[in-house]
Design a protein around this motif. Structure first.
Motif, PDB file in Angstrom:
ATOM      1  N   HIS A  57       0.848  -1.200   0.000  1.00 54.23           N
ATOM      2  CA  HIS A  57       0.000   0.000   0.000  1.00 54.23           C
ATOM      3  C   HIS A  57       0.880   1.246   0.000  1.00 54.23           C
ATOM      4  O   HIS A  57       2.093   1.159   0.150  1.00 54.23           O
ATOM      5  N   HIS A  59       1.328   3.983   1.897  1.00 50.38           N
ATOM      6  CA  HIS A  59       1.852   4.774   3.026  1.00 50.38           C
ATOM      7  C   HIS A  59       3.374   4.882   2.956  1.00 50.38           C
ATOM      8  O   HIS A  59       4.067   3.916   2.632  1.00 50.38           O
ATOM      9  N   HIS A 113      -7.566  -0.478   5.580  1.00 50.95           N
ATOM     10  CA  HIS A 113      -6.483   0.391   6.072  1.00 50.95           C
ATOM     11  C   HIS A 113      -6.230   1.496   5.037  1.00 50.95           C
ATOM     12  O   HIS A 113      -6.201   2.683   5.363  1.00 50.95           O
ATOM     13  N   ASP A 132      -0.363  -4.111   6.594  1.00 53.41           N
ATOM     14  CA  ASP A 132      -1.144  -3.376   7.589  1.00 53.41           C
ATOM     15  C   ASP A 132      -2.627  -3.748   7.562  1.00 53.41           C
ATOM     16  O   ASP A 132      -3.475  -2.981   8.029  1.00 53.41           O
TER      17      ASP A 132
HETATM   18 ZN   LIG Z   1      -0.037   1.680   6.486  1.00 54.09          ZN
END
Ligand SMILES: [Zn+2]
Length: 254
Positions: A57, A59, A113, A132
Motif C-alpha cells: 500500500h 503509506h 487500512h 497493515d
Molecule cells: Zn499503512
C-alpha cells in the motif's frame, strides 16, 4: 522445490523489513520498502541481491525506499493497481497472480487500512504477507475504508489454511495484546499467548510471524462471530461486521 528463505529485521520505529529469497535462482523480494539502510544491511549480511519489491500500500513507511532501491538494484516493483506507488513497474489487483522464482504469488485485495491495500499469498509455501491489514492480535487502522470493508478483507485472510504463516507490517503486538484481553477476557488461548508475548518482548524478540490458525483463536478482530465476545460487548444480535466495527472503535480509543 528448495524452500524460500526469509529474513526479518526492524525498520524505522516499529516497522518490519522482510526479505524473501530463492536460493536456487537468487531472486530476492523485499516486502515493502520501509527504510533503505536496514534493507541494504540485511541484503549485505545475507549476500543477496534485491530483484523485486512487493508493495502492499501507498503509506510512506512502506514505500519510502522504493526509488533508492530501484536506482541501486534495478528492481521490479509490483504493487497495488488502485494506489499511486513510487517506481511501480507492474500493477496488480485482487485475483491476479504472478510468478516469483517459479512459484505463484496470489494477490488478495484487502481494502480498509487504505482503499487499495493488497496482500501477497504464496499458496505452495503457505506464506502470507499481510502488511497493515492483519497484525498479530490486531488489524490496521481504518484510514480509507469502512469497518464493513475491513471485515470483508479480514474474512478473506481468515479463509486461508490455518497453517499459513503470516508476516505483518508492524511490531504492535504487545499493545494489541493488552487491548485484546479487554474484549475477550475469558479466552484461555489468548491469556497464554499474552504471557508468551510479554516474555518475547521483554527479551527483545519479535512476535512475527504468526499463523492464520493462531490469529483465529486469539485475535479479537477475527473473532466477531464468537459468542463470548458478543456477550461481553452485549451485541448478541448484531452482525459480524457491526461487532468488528465496535471492537475497532474501542481499540481506537484504547
Ligand atoms: Zn499503512
Amino acid at each position: 522445490m528448495t524452500p524460500l528463505e526469509i529474513d526479518l529485521f526492524p525498520c524505522r520505529s516499529d516497522n518490519f523489513g522482510v526479505l524473501l529469497h530463492d536460493p536456487v535462482t537468487g531472486a530476492t523480494a523485499s516486502i515493502d520498502a520501509p527504510e533503505e539502510k536496514p534493507i541494504r544491511d540485511a541484503l549485505a549480511r545475507r549476500g543477496w541481491t534485491l530483484s523485486h519489491i512487493f508493495t502492499t500500500h501507498h503509506h510512506n513507511d512502506h514505500v519510502e525506499a522504493n526509488l533508492a532501491l530501484k536506482d541501486r538494484f534495478g528492481v521490479t516493483i509490483i504493487g497495488p493497481a488502485r494506489e499511486t506507488i513510487p517506481g511501480i513497474d507492474r500493477k496488480v489487483d485482487g485475483g491476479d497472480s504472478f510468478d516469483f522464482a517459479g512459484r505463484p504469488v496470489e494477490v488478495i485485495l484487502t481494502p480498509g487500512h487504505t482503499a487499495g491495500h493488497i496482500c501477497f499469498h504464496l499458496p505452495g509455501e503457505r506464506l502470507l504477507f499481510a502488511a497493515d491489514t492483519l497484525f498479530a492480535l490486531g488489524c490496521g487502522r481504518l484510514f480509507e475504508g469502512t469497518p464493513a470493508q475491513m471485515w470483508q478483507s479480514l474474512e478473506k485472510l481468515a479463509a486461508l489454511p490455518e497453517e499459513t504463516i503470516v508476516y505483518f507490517g508492524h511490531e504492535y503486538t504487545l499493545s494489541n495484546a493488552r487491548f485484546a484481553i479487554t474484549v475477550d477476557p475469558d479466552n484461555a488461548a489468548l491469556a497464554s499467548r499474552v504471557a508468551e508475548i510479554e516474555s518475547l518482548r521483554a527479551a527483545g524478540a519479535f512476535t512475527a510471524p504468526t499463523t492464520i490458525g493462531l490469529e483465529k483463536a486469539t485475535n479479537p478482530f477475527l473473532r466477531a462471530a464468537d459468542p463470548a465476545i458478543r456477550r461481553h460487548l452485549r451485541m448478541e444480535k448484531a452482525s459480524d461486521a457491526e461487532v468488528f466495527a465496535e471492537i475497532r472503535a474501542r481499540k481506537d480509543r484504547f
